[in-house]
Design an enzyme around this catalytic site. Structure first.
Site, mmCIF file in Angstrom:
data_model
loop_
_atom_site.group_PDB
_atom_site.id
_atom_site.type_symbol
_atom_site.label_atom_id
_atom_site.label_comp_id
_atom_site.label_asym_id
_atom_site.label_seq_id
_atom_site.Cartn_x
_atom_site.Cartn_y
_atom_site.Cartn_z
ATOM 1 N N ASP A 1 0.851 -1.186 0.000
ATOM 2 C CA ASP A 1 0.000 0.000 0.000
ATOM 3 C C ASP A 1 0.889 1.239 0.000
ATOM 4 O O ASP A 1 1.717 1.415 0.892
ATOM 5 C CB ASP A 1 -0.893 -0.007 1.238
ATOM 6 N N ASP B 1 4.682 -0.553 -8.335
ATOM 7 C CA ASP B 1 4.399 0.170 -9.569
ATOM 8 C C ASP B 1 4.389 1.673 -9.321
ATOM 9 O O ASP B 1 4.096 2.441 -10.230
ATOM 10 C CB ASP B 1 3.051 -0.271 -10.145
#
Length: 280
Positions: free
Chosen positions: A172, A208
């Site tokens: 996260d 990412d």
């Protein structure tokens, strides 16, 4: 430097066959197609029929505050001989394992004598994943509901076998600066990983989000006296000019990796190998 048997096993684990995907710009499609692509990638697990009572998709909170009092106490380790057929085997730990498909795939397909442990902060996901494990009859993989930031040391220091691989894949990002303290990879966790990792063991980080990947990279780069990036010790693994791994070394993509690449994102990866103990 001589490689231990555990290091050799770890190296074999990350060289499973993998067909490299086209560049992200050629792989873009709608987010609605992502579940279908995930199902196709993990088709050999055939998990969909194994959870008929609650459905294939769960309503899960995407973001959890790990600083909540609900997650402040370390989770106690399991009785290892009860969850693994052989608790002396080398252990791979996936921190923030999500749905668990990635780890189950390795447990089923790696062909190596290795145990796998998934740590996840969202309890519903853990319950479903452990249901899958039990239905598949796997005795080399186990999932725990735990806040890895505060629980990793207590859990892993009790494991009787060597810690050979730790992965932190697309955690996260907690984008807001005031929420960066919620990110899973905090200094105590980095310390615990590097301390418990066996000689020749490896750490794989991936995101990412470049800023998140760079933050994780900076933390592990700070241990250059005991950790070397794998391209320095394994010439079969190559990096770009910025030091990011060019290819996925794990044999299969995580679900988040699949979603991100479908949206055209770049995946940033680093892998480190422990070359000596900190006491040396």
């Amino acid at each position: 430097m001589a490689w231990t048997a555990t290091a050799t096993l770890c190296c074999r684990l990350i060289r499973l066959p993998y067909s490299r995907r086209p560049p992200p710009s050629r792989a873009r499609c709608s987010a609605a197609q992502s579940p279908d692509v995930v199902d196709k990638e993990y088709a050999d697990l055939n998990l969909r029929p194994l959870y008929p009572n609650r459905g294939h998709h769960l309503r899960i909170r995407q973001h959890v505050n790990p600083l909540s009092s609900s997650f402040s106490e370390p989770t106690e380790p399991p009785e290892w001989k009860e969850v693994f057929e052989d608790p002396l085997l080398p252990l791979m730990v996936d921190i923030g394992c999500g749905s668990g498909r990635f780890l189950i795939w390795h447990a089923k397909n790696s062909g190596q004598r290795q145990n796998y442990l998934g740590l996840e902060i969202r309890q519903k996901l853990v319950e479903r994943t452990q249901f899958w494990v039990n239905e598949l009859g796997l005795r080399n993989v186990y999932f725990m509901f735990a806040n890895a930031t505060v629980s990793f040391e207590r859990i892993i220091s009790s494991y009787p076998g060597p810690l050979s691989l730790v992965s932190i894949l697309c955690p996260d990002p907690h984008f807001k600066k005031r929420h960066h303290k919620r990110r899973v990879l905090q200094p105590p966790l980095v310390d615990s990983i590097t301390k418990n990792l066996c000689i020749g063991g490896r750490v794989l980080i991936q995101s990412d989000v470049l800023e998140v990947a760079a933050d994780m990279r900076e933390r592990f780069d700070g241990y250059s006296d005991i950790l070397a990036h794998v391209d320095c010790v394994d010439k079969d693994l190559h990096c770009d000019n910025e030091g990011w791994l060019l290819d996925n070394p794990m044999g299969i993509r995580t679900e988040r990796e699949i979603h991100a690449e479908l949206e055209g994102a770049t995946i940033y990866r680093r892998m480190y190998q422990k070359i000596r103990d900190s006491s040396h």
